[in-house]
Design a protein around this motif. Structure first.
Motif, PDB file in Angstrom:
ATOM      1  N   ARG A 284       3.589  53.029  57.181  1.00  0.00           N
ATOM      2  CA  ARG A 284       2.770  53.039  58.396  1.00  0.00           C
ATOM      3  C   ARG A 284       3.263  52.072  59.464  1.00  0.00           C
ATOM      4  NH1 ARG A 284      -2.704  50.659  55.561  1.00  0.00           N
ATOM      5  NH2 ARG A 284      -1.953  48.565  55.087  1.00  0.00           N
ATOM      6  N   ASP A 285       4.167  51.151  59.094  1.00  0.00           N
ATOM      7  CA  ASP A 285       4.703  50.210  60.084  1.00  0.00           C
ATOM      8  C   ASP A 285       5.849  50.836  60.873  1.00  0.00           C
ATOM      9  OD1 ASP A 285       2.916  48.208  59.507  1.00  0.00           O
ATOM     10  OD2 ASP A 285       4.224  47.194  58.068  1.00  0.00           O
ATOM     11  N   SER A 286       6.329  50.100  61.872  1.00  0.00           N
ATOM     12  CA  SER A 286       7.402  50.611  62.727  1.00  0.00           C
ATOM     13  C   SER A 286       8.779  50.121  62.299  1.00  0.00           C
ATOM     14  CB  SER A 286       7.159  50.198  64.186  1.00  0.00           C
ATOM     15  OG  SER A 286       7.075  48.784  64.291  1.00  0.00           O
ATOM     16  N   THR A 287       8.814  49.266  61.263  1.00  0.00           N
ATOM     17  CA  THR A 287      10.090  48.785  60.727  1.00  0.00           C
ATOM     18  C   THR A 287      10.084  48.965  59.222  1.00  0.00           C
ATOM     19  OG1 THR A 287       9.189  46.542  60.599  1.00  0.00           O
ATOM     20  CG2 THR A 287      10.528  47.074  62.521  1.00  0.00           C
ATOM     21  N   MET A 288      11.268  48.960  58.621  1.00  0.00           N
ATOM     22  CA  MET A 288      11.390  49.098  57.171  1.00  0.00           C
ATOM     23  C   MET A 288      12.327  48.036  56.625  1.00  0.00           C
ATOM     24  SD  MET A 288      14.090  52.244  56.553  1.00  0.00           S
ATOM     25  CE  MET A 288      14.199  51.871  54.802  1.00  0.00           C
ATOM     26  N   SER A 289      12.207  47.793  55.353  1.00  0.00           N
ATOM     27  CA  SER A 289      13.169  46.978  54.610  1.00  0.00           C
ATOM     28  C   SER A 289      13.547  45.691  55.347  1.00  0.00           C
ATOM     29  CB  SER A 289      14.439  47.801  54.337  1.00  0.00           C
ATOM     30  OG  SER A 289      15.274  47.155  53.400  1.00  0.00           O
ATOM     31  N   TYR A 290      12.523  44.913  55.712  1.00  0.00           N
ATOM     32  CA  TYR A 290      12.797  43.638  56.377  1.00  0.00           C
ATOM     33  C   TYR A 290      12.549  42.487  55.406  1.00  0.00           C
ATOM     34  CZ  TYR A 290       7.712  43.291  56.851  1.00  0.00           C
ATOM     35  OH  TYR A 290       6.366  43.241  56.592  1.00  0.00           O
ATOM     36  N   ALA A 291      13.176  41.350  55.670  1.00  0.00           N
ATOM     37  CA  ALA A 291      13.058  40.178  54.806  1.00  0.00           C
ATOM     38  C   ALA A 291      11.818  39.392  55.200  1.00  0.00           C
ATOM     39  CB  ALA A 291      14.314  39.319  54.918  1.00  0.00           C
ATOM     40  N   ALA A 292      10.688  39.734  54.602  1.00  0.00           N
ATOM     41  CA  ALA A 292       9.410  39.120  54.977  1.00  0.00           C
ATOM     42  C   ALA A 292       9.425  37.606  54.781  1.00  0.00           C
ATOM     43  CB  ALA A 292       8.281  39.739  54.159  1.00  0.00           C
ATOM     44  N   CYS A 293      10.173  37.128  53.790  1.00  0.00           N
ATOM     45  CA  CYS A 293      10.208  35.688  53.510  1.00  0.00           C
ATOM     46  C   CYS A 293      10.845  34.895  54.651  1.00  0.00           C
ATOM     47  CB  CYS A 293      10.963  35.426  52.216  1.00  0.00           C
ATOM     48  SG  CYS A 293      10.237  36.240  50.779  1.00  0.00           S
ATOM     49  N   GLY A 294      11.587  35.571  55.522  1.00  0.00           N
ATOM     50  CA  GLY A 294      12.248  34.876  56.621  1.00  0.00           C
ATOM     51  C   GLY A 294      11.413  34.749  57.880  1.00  0.00           C
ATOM     52  N   THR A 295      10.226  35.384  57.906  1.00  0.00           N
ATOM     53  CA  THR A 295       9.454  35.420  59.160  1.00  0.00           C
ATOM     54  C   THR A 295       9.035  34.045  59.681  1.00  0.00           C
ATOM     55  OG1 THR A 295       7.446  35.937  57.899  1.00  0.00           O
ATOM     56  CG2 THR A 295       8.665  37.792  58.827  1.00  0.00           C
ATOM     57  N   PRO A 296       8.618  33.084  58.826  1.00  0.00           N
ATOM     58  CA  PRO A 296       8.274  31.764  59.384  1.00  0.00           C
ATOM     59  C   PRO A 296       9.447  31.092  60.090  1.00  0.00           C
ATOM     60  CG  PRO A 296       7.382  31.986  57.173  1.00  0.00           C
ATOM     61  CD  PRO A 296       8.318  33.147  57.377  1.00  0.00           C
ATOM     62  N   TYR A 297      10.654  31.379  59.602  1.00  0.00           N
ATOM     63  CA  TYR A 297      11.836  30.711  60.152  1.00  0.00           C
ATOM     64  C   TYR A 297      12.313  31.354  61.453  1.00  0.00           C
ATOM     65  CZ  TYR A 297      11.526  28.595  55.620  1.00  0.00           C
ATOM     66  OH  TYR A 297      11.052  27.925  54.523  1.00  0.00           O
ATOM     67  N   VAL A 298      11.933  32.603  61.680  1.00  0.00           N
ATOM     68  CA  VAL A 298      12.157  33.207  62.998  1.00  0.00           C
ATOM     69  C   VAL A 298      11.192  32.593  63.997  1.00  0.00           C
ATOM     70  CG1 VAL A 298      11.986  35.333  64.348  1.00  0.00           C
ATOM     71  CG2 VAL A 298      13.086  35.366  62.106  1.00  0.00           C
ATOM     72  N   ILE A 299       9.933  32.459  63.608  1.00  0.00           N
ATOM     73  CA  ILE A 299       8.928  31.854  64.487  1.00  0.00           C
ATOM     74  C   ILE A 299       9.335  30.426  64.843  1.00  0.00           C
ATOM     75  CG2 ILE A 299       6.531  31.065  64.607  1.00  0.00           C
ATOM     76  CD1 ILE A 299       5.856  33.520  62.798  1.00  0.00           C
ATOM     77  N   GLY A 300       9.852  29.691  63.856  1.00  0.00           N
ATOM     78  CA  GLY A 300      10.289  28.313  64.097  1.00  0.00           C
ATOM     79  C   GLY A 300      11.639  28.209  64.758  1.00  0.00           C
ATOM     80  N   GLU A 301      12.272  29.355  65.024  1.00  0.00           N
ATOM     81  CA  GLU A 301      13.576  29.457  65.691  1.00  0.00           C
ATOM     82  C   GLU A 301      14.695  28.781  64.907  1.00  0.00           C
ATOM     83  OE1 GLU A 301      13.031  28.372  69.806  1.00  0.00           O
ATOM     84  OE2 GLU A 301      11.783  30.140  70.188  1.00  0.00           O
ATOM     85  N   VAL A 302      14.498  28.668  63.599  1.00  0.00           N
ATOM     86  CA  VAL A 302      15.590  28.275  62.711  1.00  0.00           C
ATOM     87  C   VAL A 302      16.547  29.459  62.586  1.00  0.00           C
ATOM     88  CG1 VAL A 302      16.189  27.571  60.363  1.00  0.00           C
ATOM     89  CG2 VAL A 302      14.130  26.649  61.468  1.00  0.00           C
ATOM     90  N   ILE A 303      15.958  30.657  62.475  1.00  0.00           N
ATOM     91  CA  ILE A 303      16.720  31.906  62.530  1.00  0.00           C
ATOM     92  C   ILE A 303      16.621  32.416  63.957  1.00  0.00           C
ATOM     93  CG2 ILE A 303      16.867  34.280  61.687  1.00  0.00           C
ATOM     94  CD1 ILE A 303      15.563  33.271  59.082  1.00  0.00           C
ATOM     95  N   LYS A 304      17.734  32.480  64.650  1.00  0.00           N
ATOM     96  CA  LYS A 304      17.727  32.783  66.085  1.00  0.00           C
ATOM     97  C   LYS A 304      17.557  34.268  66.379  1.00  0.00           C
ATOM     98  CE  LYS A 304      18.520  28.457  67.110  1.00  0.00           C
ATOM     99  NZ  LYS A 304      17.447  27.628  67.717  1.00  0.00           N
ATOM    100  N   ASP A 305      18.077  35.114  65.521  1.00  0.00           N
ATOM    101  CA  ASP A 305      18.059  36.554  65.777  1.00  0.00           C
ATOM    102  C   ASP A 305      17.076  37.229  64.823  1.00  0.00           C
ATOM    103  OD1 ASP A 305      18.527  39.217  66.286  1.00  0.00           O
ATOM    104  OD2 ASP A 305      20.559  39.232  65.447  1.00  0.00           O
ATOM    105  N   GLU A 306      15.937  37.648  65.350  1.00  0.00           N
ATOM    106  CA  GLU A 306      14.922  38.251  64.486  1.00  0.00           C
ATOM    107  C   GLU A 306      15.401  39.544  63.829  1.00  0.00           C
ATOM    108  OE1 GLU A 306      12.051  41.101  67.122  1.00  0.00           O
ATOM    109  OE2 GLU A 306      11.606  38.970  67.229  1.00  0.00           O
ATOM    110  N   THR A 307      16.317  40.233  64.475  1.00  0.00           N
ATOM    111  CA  THR A 307      16.789  41.499  63.904  1.00  0.00           C
ATOM    112  C   THR A 307      17.647  41.286  62.657  1.00  0.00           C
ATOM    113  OG1 THR A 307      18.769  41.580  65.307  1.00  0.00           O
ATOM    114  CG2 THR A 307      16.749  42.602  66.166  1.00  0.00           C
ATOM    115  N   SER A 308      18.066  40.034  62.417  1.00  0.00           N
ATOM    116  CA  SER A 308      18.839  39.762  61.204  1.00  0.00           C
ATOM    117  C   SER A 308      17.982  39.939  59.953  1.00  0.00           C
ATOM    118  CB  SER A 308      19.422  38.345  61.239  1.00  0.00           C
ATOM    119  OG  SER A 308      18.392  37.369  61.191  1.00  0.00           O
ATOM    120  N   LEU A 309      16.651  39.973  60.115  1.00  0.00           N
ATOM    121  CA  LEU A 309      15.764  40.208  58.981  1.00  0.00           C
ATOM    122  C   LEU A 309      15.694  41.674  58.586  1.00  0.00           C
ATOM    123  CD1 LEU A 309      12.648  37.928  59.669  1.00  0.00           C
ATOM    124  CD2 LEU A 309      14.841  37.334  58.643  1.00  0.00           C
TER     125      LEU A 309
END
Length: 443
Positions: free
Chosen positions: A34-59
């Protein structure tokens, strides 16, 4: 040709689809999510928000087009399976963009619906500055809100994995952070003495921790706690837990277990042998006690996907139970754990003793070393290792991985003395902390 439908396209569902295609090149496989994306690394989401991971699409591990081109697997995003007709072996699917509904048939159905963040029914919880973090879309919404609104004060409700990781990442962005937790100790899957080390680390980094209290009310700029405190808050994150998405299974007459997850057998089959359940919504069992257990983490979902694929293609491999091995980072400290906690041991009435070792992660004379504390519970008569936890500056995951392997392999607490673990000054000591646990427990 066998036809397989999969509900859910993240860790469990996407992995099951890929495994099935690897072992059967002809199988007809369709995945609905039902979501608009598939097979993403959910464990990485806090680090995208914190901008430790710069490119959100890398998840994003893949997309429907790649899945179709490389694996000949159909993925229908923004399509929700709303009903299962077990007798006819059909599901009803709703296109969330158009509202159109249609039926699709299956020989085998795999349920990997995941879970949903719990949002308590308190006054003000539906306001635009109150968020949960469970999906890729949640991550994008939080990241966008922080960038556009530039909040100064955040209150996080819940000091589990997501709450602690978000506290660190929001501090990195310069926000003032208050962490509110209902229990007397944060991160309940750690023993209290070790959780206190993380508590101190949070306060050392100017995260204000409020235990034994909950949020009663939220307004535009403040949060009101049950202990009478009023906290500034122009951004609120509700992170109090995860509810397994079981409505679809329940409505189809599939039974739930004691943990609230979908009950499964050793091959991850539900009450209906044509329907499997994996991931956050499935109930499994504890490796040590055999009691019902639900572990909403990535490793179990991936392992269960493999077991289901093997069973479907005719190579049955039974599950072995779960230890709940996990790890997290909290500023300069790491924490990891496996097996039973002190609380679980007491609740189950097990006979246990505990040995603790505090020392260096590696040679003390080597400039890059950190303190760590390793704690292990064991049965005093059988010498079975029941659980282990570790908190420290480095090398924490290594020790818990060794102990998880030891538990799985049936080693005793005394066998830890004899493990010939790798040593050089940058990595360990001649007697590793794991060895030291074995020596200290020896009578």
């Amino acid at each position: 040709m066998k036809k397989v439908l999969i509900v859910g396209a993240v860790a469990g569902g996407a992995t099951a689809a890929g495994q099935l295609r690897f072992y059967d090149k002809e199988m007809n496989i369709t995945v609905y999510d039902r979501d608009s994306t598939m097979s993403y690394a959910a464990c990485g989401t806090p680090y995208v928000i914190g901008e430790v991971i710069k490119d959100e699409t890398s998840l994003l591990m893949t997309d429907p087009e790649k899945f179709q081109q490389k694996r000949n697997i159909k993925v229908k995003l923004e399509h929700e399976v709303v009903e299962i007709f077990r007798a006819e072996k059909k599901v009803r699917v709703r296109n969330l963009n158009t509202g159109e509904e249609f039926d699709d048939s299956y020989d085998v159905l795999i349920l990997s619906p995941g879970g949903s963040a719990i949002r308590p029914e308190i006054e003000g919880s539906q306001q635009k500055h109150v968020f949960t973090l469970r999906s890729y879309g949640d991550m994008q919404a939080i990241h966008s809100y922080i960038q556009k609104e530039k909040p100064l004060h955040c209150v996080i409700s819940g000091a589990g994995f997501i709450g602690l990781e978000m506290a660190e990442n929001l501090k990195h962005l310069g926000l003032e952070v208050d962490l509110v937790h209902k229990s007397s100790a944060i991160l309940s899957i750690l023993d209290k003495d070790l959780s206190q080390l993380l508590h101190a680390e949070l306060e050392k980094n100017d995260v204000r921790v409020h235990t034994e209290t909950v949020i009663d009310k939220i307004d535009d700029r403040h949060v009101y706690l049950s202990d009478g405190k009023i906290l500034k808050a122009d951004f609120v994150l509700m992170s109090i837990g995860l509810k397994p998405n079981t409505i679809l299974a329940e409505s189809a007459g599939l039974s739930l277990g004691e943990t609230g997850g979908i009950r499964t057998n050793e091959f991850m089959q539900t009450d209906d042998e044509s329907i499997y359940a994996i991931g956050d919504a499935s109930e499994n069992f504890d490796f040590i006690t055999g009691d019902p257990k639900r572990v909403p983490l990535a490793w179990p979902a991936h392992r269960q996907a493999f077991l289901v694929a093997q069973h479907i293609v005719g190579n049955p491999i039974g599950k072995k139970g779960l230890l709940g091995t996990s790890a997290l980072k909290v500023f300069s400290l790491d924490a990891a754990m496996t097996g039973l906690t002190e609380t679980a041991i007491k609740e189950k009435g097990l006979n246990a003793q505990t040995v603790t070792h505090t020392g260096n992660s590696n040679a003390g004379y080597y400039p890059d070393h950190e303190k760590l504390t390793l704690k292990v519970h064991y049965h005093p008569e059988t010498r079975q290792i029941l659980g282990a936890q570790c908190v420290g500056g480095k090398g924490v995951d290594k020790r818990i991985d060794v102990l998880a392997t030891a538990i799985f392999g049936g080693l005793t607490i005394d066998d830890l003395q004899a493990l010939e673990l790798s040593y050089a000054p940058p990595f360990s000591s001649p007697k590793d902390p794991v060895n030291m646990i074995g020596y200290k427990a020896f009578d």
